[in-house]
Every structure is written in C-alpha cells, then in structure tokens.
Design a protein around this motif. Structure first.
Motif, PDB file in Angstrom:
ATOM      1  N   LYS A 188       0.900  -1.494  -0.206  1.00  0.00           N
ATOM      2  CA  LYS A 188       0.254   0.237  -0.337  1.00  0.00           C
ATOM      3  C   LYS A 188       0.803   1.449  -0.593  1.00  0.00           C
ATOM      4  CE  LYS A 188      -3.038   2.717   2.878  1.00  0.00           C
ATOM      5  NZ  LYS A 188      -2.046   3.866   2.944  1.00  0.00           N
ATOM      6  N   VAL A 189       0.078   1.960  -0.675  1.00  0.00           N
ATOM      7  CA  VAL A 189       1.226   3.254  -0.575  1.00  0.00           C
ATOM      8  C   VAL A 189       0.299   4.446   0.339  1.00  0.00           C
ATOM      9  CG1 VAL A 189       1.218   5.528  -2.018  1.00  0.00           C
ATOM     10  CG2 VAL A 189       1.459   3.366  -3.617  1.00  0.00           C
ATOM     11  N   ILE A 190       2.069   4.805   1.199  1.00  0.00           N
ATOM     12  CA  ILE A 190       1.565   5.819   2.058  1.00  0.00           C
ATOM     13  C   ILE A 190       1.472   6.925   1.078  1.00  0.00           C
ATOM     14  CG2 ILE A 190       2.522   7.508   3.657  1.00  0.00           C
ATOM     15  CD1 ILE A 190       4.368   4.848   4.148  1.00  0.00           C
ATOM     16  N   ASN A 191       0.070   7.485   1.763  1.00  0.00           N
ATOM     17  CA  ASN A 191      -0.731   9.014   0.888  1.00  0.00           C
ATOM     18  C   ASN A 191      -0.891  10.086   2.499  1.00  0.00           C
ATOM     19  OD1 ASN A 191      -1.304   7.679  -1.814  1.00  0.00           O
ATOM     20  ND2 ASN A 191      -3.295   6.294   0.009  1.00  0.00           N
ATOM     21  N   ALA A 192      -1.165  11.330   1.517  1.00  0.00           N
ATOM     22  CA  ALA A 192      -1.162  12.482   2.467  1.00  0.00           C
ATOM     23  C   ALA A 192      -2.200  12.513   2.901  1.00  0.00           C
ATOM     24  CB  ALA A 192      -0.941  13.568   1.400  1.00  0.00           C
ATOM     25  N   GLY A 193      -2.918  13.227   4.093  1.00  0.00           N
ATOM     26  CA  GLY A 193      -3.903  12.797   5.464  1.00  0.00           C
ATOM     27  C   GLY A 193      -4.154  12.159   6.339  1.00  0.00           C
ATOM     28  N   GLU A 194      -2.834  10.442   5.488  1.00  0.00           N
ATOM     29  CA  GLU A 194      -3.103   9.831   6.653  1.00  0.00           C
ATOM     30  C   GLU A 194      -1.760   9.438   7.834  1.00  0.00           C
ATOM     31  OE1 GLU A 194      -3.850   6.128   3.379  1.00  0.00           O
ATOM     32  OE2 GLU A 194      -1.544   6.659   4.077  1.00  0.00           O
ATOM     33  N   LEU A 195      -2.784   8.361   8.963  1.00  0.00           N
ATOM     34  CA  LEU A 195      -1.396   8.481   9.962  1.00  0.00           C
ATOM     35  C   LEU A 195      -0.897   7.442   9.039  1.00  0.00           C
ATOM     36  CD1 LEU A 195      -3.953   8.836  13.523  1.00  0.00           C
ATOM     37  CD2 LEU A 195      -2.531  11.080  11.930  1.00  0.00           C
ATOM     38  N   GLY A 203      23.567  -6.822  23.599  1.00  0.00           N
ATOM     39  CA  GLY A 203      22.789  -7.576  23.905  1.00  0.00           C
ATOM     40  C   GLY A 203      21.416  -7.570  24.055  1.00  0.00           C
ATOM     41  N   TYR A 204      20.901  -6.232  24.052  1.00  0.00           N
ATOM     42  CA  TYR A 204      19.808  -6.056  24.968  1.00  0.00           C
ATOM     43  C   TYR A 204      18.838  -5.087  23.749  1.00  0.00           C
ATOM     44  CZ  TYR A 204      21.717  -6.480  29.759  1.00  0.00           C
ATOM     45  OH  TYR A 204      22.483  -7.562  30.682  1.00  0.00           O
ATOM     46  N   CYS A 205      17.621  -5.667  24.018  1.00  0.00           N
ATOM     47  CA  CYS A 205      16.838  -4.830  22.469  1.00  0.00           C
ATOM     48  C   CYS A 205      15.759  -3.945  23.068  1.00  0.00           C
ATOM     49  CB  CYS A 205      15.833  -6.193  22.865  1.00  0.00           C
ATOM     50  SG  CYS A 205      14.867  -6.411  24.131  1.00  0.00           S
ATOM     51  N   SER A 206      15.418  -2.819  22.215  1.00  0.00           N
ATOM     52  CA  SER A 206      14.044  -1.967  22.228  1.00  0.00           C
ATOM     53  C   SER A 206      13.430  -2.000  21.711  1.00  0.00           C
ATOM     54  CB  SER A 206      15.745  -0.420  22.156  1.00  0.00           C
ATOM     55  OG  SER A 206      15.146  -0.892  20.461  1.00  0.00           O
ATOM     56  N   ASP A 207      12.293  -1.477  21.930  1.00  0.00           N
ATOM     57  CA  ASP A 207      10.755  -1.314  20.909  1.00  0.00           C
ATOM     58  C   ASP A 207      10.486   0.287  20.850  1.00  0.00           C
ATOM     59  OD1 ASP A 207       8.575  -2.519  20.765  1.00  0.00           O
ATOM     60  OD2 ASP A 207       8.078  -3.541  21.927  1.00  0.00           O
ATOM     61  N   GLN A 208       9.944   0.362  20.186  1.00  0.00           N
ATOM     62  CA  GLN A 208       9.456   1.553  20.686  1.00  0.00           C
ATOM     63  C   GLN A 208       8.408   2.610  19.503  1.00  0.00           C
ATOM     64  OE1 GLN A 208      11.622   6.285  21.152  1.00  0.00           O
ATOM     65  NE2 GLN A 208      11.969   5.816  18.797  1.00  0.00           N
ATOM     66  N   THR A 209       6.998   3.053  19.965  1.00  0.00           N
ATOM     67  CA  THR A 209       6.661   2.962  18.439  1.00  0.00           C
ATOM     68  C   THR A 209       5.964   4.440  18.415  1.00  0.00           C
ATOM     69  OG1 THR A 209       5.092   0.919  18.773  1.00  0.00           O
ATOM     70  CG2 THR A 209       3.315   2.402  17.545  1.00  0.00           C
ATOM     71  N   ARG A 210       5.579   5.177  18.007  1.00  0.00           N
ATOM     72  CA  ARG A 210       5.385   6.519  16.430  1.00  0.00           C
ATOM     73  C   ARG A 210       4.287   6.309  15.860  1.00  0.00           C
ATOM     74  NH1 ARG A 210       7.141   7.233  21.209  1.00  0.00           N
ATOM     75  NH2 ARG A 210       8.584   8.952  21.871  1.00  0.00           N
ATOM     76  N   THR A 211       3.385   6.818  16.016  1.00  0.00           N
ATOM     77  CA  THR A 211       2.510   7.882  15.336  1.00  0.00           C
ATOM     78  C   THR A 211       2.313   8.718  14.814  1.00  0.00           C
ATOM     79  OG1 THR A 211       0.832   6.071  15.934  1.00  0.00           O
ATOM     80  CG2 THR A 211      -0.646   7.799  14.466  1.00  0.00           C
ATOM     81  N   PHE A 212       2.611   8.418  13.342  1.00  0.00           N
ATOM     82  CA  PHE A 212       3.244   9.823  12.272  1.00  0.00           C
ATOM     83  C   PHE A 212       2.311  10.627  11.382  1.00  0.00           C
ATOM     84  CE2 PHE A 212       6.102   7.624  11.114  1.00  0.00           C
ATOM     85  CZ  PHE A 212       6.207   7.758   9.321  1.00  0.00           C
ATOM     86  N   ALA A 213       1.426  11.619  10.733  1.00  0.00           N
ATOM     87  CA  ALA A 213       1.195  12.539   9.430  1.00  0.00           C
ATOM     88  C   ALA A 213       1.798  12.944   9.279  1.00  0.00           C
ATOM     89  CB  ALA A 213      -0.049  13.525  10.506  1.00  0.00           C
ATOM     90  N   MET A 214       1.304  12.035   8.107  1.00  0.00           N
ATOM     91  CA  MET A 214       1.320  12.894   5.542  1.00  0.00           C
ATOM     92  C   MET A 214       0.878  14.042   6.141  1.00  0.00           C
ATOM     93  SD  MET A 214       3.848  10.199   5.796  1.00  0.00           S
ATOM     94  CE  MET A 214       4.422  11.499   4.154  1.00  0.00           C
TER      95      MET A 214
END
Length: 198
Positions: free
Chosen positions: A44-51, A62-73
C-alpha cells in the motif's frame, strides 16, 4: 513510498548504524491499516492526510529496544484521528507517571485502559499496555490485565496504549521505561507530540 519500502528503510538503518539484529519485524501501518495493532507492511502506498504507525526496535549490546510512534503525512484528513491521538498520548502519560517500585504491573494497564474507556474508546484498545524488555523482546513483567508482578528498580517495561478503529485507522505510542529507585526514567527519547511530515 509503500509501507514495505518504509519498513525496509527503517530496518536497514538500524543495521547500518551498528545494531546486531532487529528486535522484531518492523511494523508499518498507514491509513486504515492502522486499525490493525500488529499489521504487516504491505505494498500500500502511504498517502497524504493519513496517519502512519511505525513500531520498531533492535538489539544492541545484547539488549533490545521497542518504540512506536504514529505520525501524520501532512494535514490529517479525518479530525477524529487527531482526537484519538491526543487520547492515546494522555493515556500513555498517565501510565508512565505510575511506573515506580511497588506498583503492580497490571495496574499500569488499568490506568491507561480506564482513561481510554472514559473517552469512549475502550472497545478499541485491544491489547495489554506493555511488557518487560531486556535480553528478550517480550518478558516479565507484563503491563496487562490480571498480571500481578510488583515492579522493582532495574526492571524495564514498555508503556504502549493504542486505539484501533476499523475503517478509520489507529494510533499507538510506545516508550521504553526503566524503573528506578525513586520512580522511572525514559530510555527512548523521540518527541511524542503528533509529528506532521510535510
């Protein structure tokens, strides 16, 4: 770009900057695909106006990371999505504020869930609020309903509430939080306000 192209870019960037491996397959979910908490990137193409929700992590030392962000196009076309973003951000902050020694892990989830439910979106928050991370991407303690682990200094947990509305989209915000002797410390540092990509 497509979701798959962005996922490859993020994954390659981790490895190019010295990561040993990914913590998990990078998740990209744009537009209505954001309504799936564990979406798999598609063509799917990421479109303007979407989150766009980006869930990522890697192993380093040896240690892991995990991060989530939601941004707007660009400007968000559906005003309800901005409302949802602000609800999730407030829920996450309330959960993070509660992280300290002596707190029961399941109570972190209850704090986040109760706020989201008060705002009318309880049915759309469909997973636990977080999990322990360390040498494994998912380990004790779990910030989820019914879990009774008492937080202790030195533990590291994610706090990641989300709202996922079929046919509309979704939001998740996640940070890695270290339990300290007197409270907590952020191990992730990316800004959490809604970022608008122009």
């Amino acid at each position: 770009m497509t979701e798959l192209e962005l996922a490859r870019f993020v994954s390659d960037a981790f490895l190019a900057h010295g990561a040993q491996k990914l913590s998990f397959d990078t998740i990209i979910a744009s537009g209505e695909n954001g309504s799936m908490p564990h979406a798999v990137p598609t063509n799917k193409v990421i479109n303007a106006g979407e989150l766009v929700t980006l869930d990522m992590g890697c192993y380093f030392g040896g240690y892991c990371s995990d991060q989530t962000r939601t941004f707007a196009m660009g400007s968000v076309e559906k005003p309800e999505l901005e409302k949802i973003y602000n609800i999730v951000l407030e829920a996450q902050q309330r959960g993070i504020d509660a992280v300290k020694p002596g707190v029961v892990s399941g109570d972190i989830h209850k704090i986040c869930y109760d706020y989201i439910a008060e705002q009318g979106y309880g049915e759309f928050f469909t997973h636990g609020t977080g999990h322990g991370i360390g040498t494994q991407i998912h380990e004790e303690p779990y910030n989820a309903s019914g879990h009774k682990t008492v937080l202790e200094a030195g533990m590291c947990v994610t706090v990641e509430p989300g709202i996922y509305v079929p046919g509309l989209g979704g939001v998740r915000i996640e940070d890695d939080i270290l339990v300290t002797k007197n409270g907590h410390e952020f191990l992730t540092s990316a800004p959490r306000d809604l970022k608008i990509i122009k």
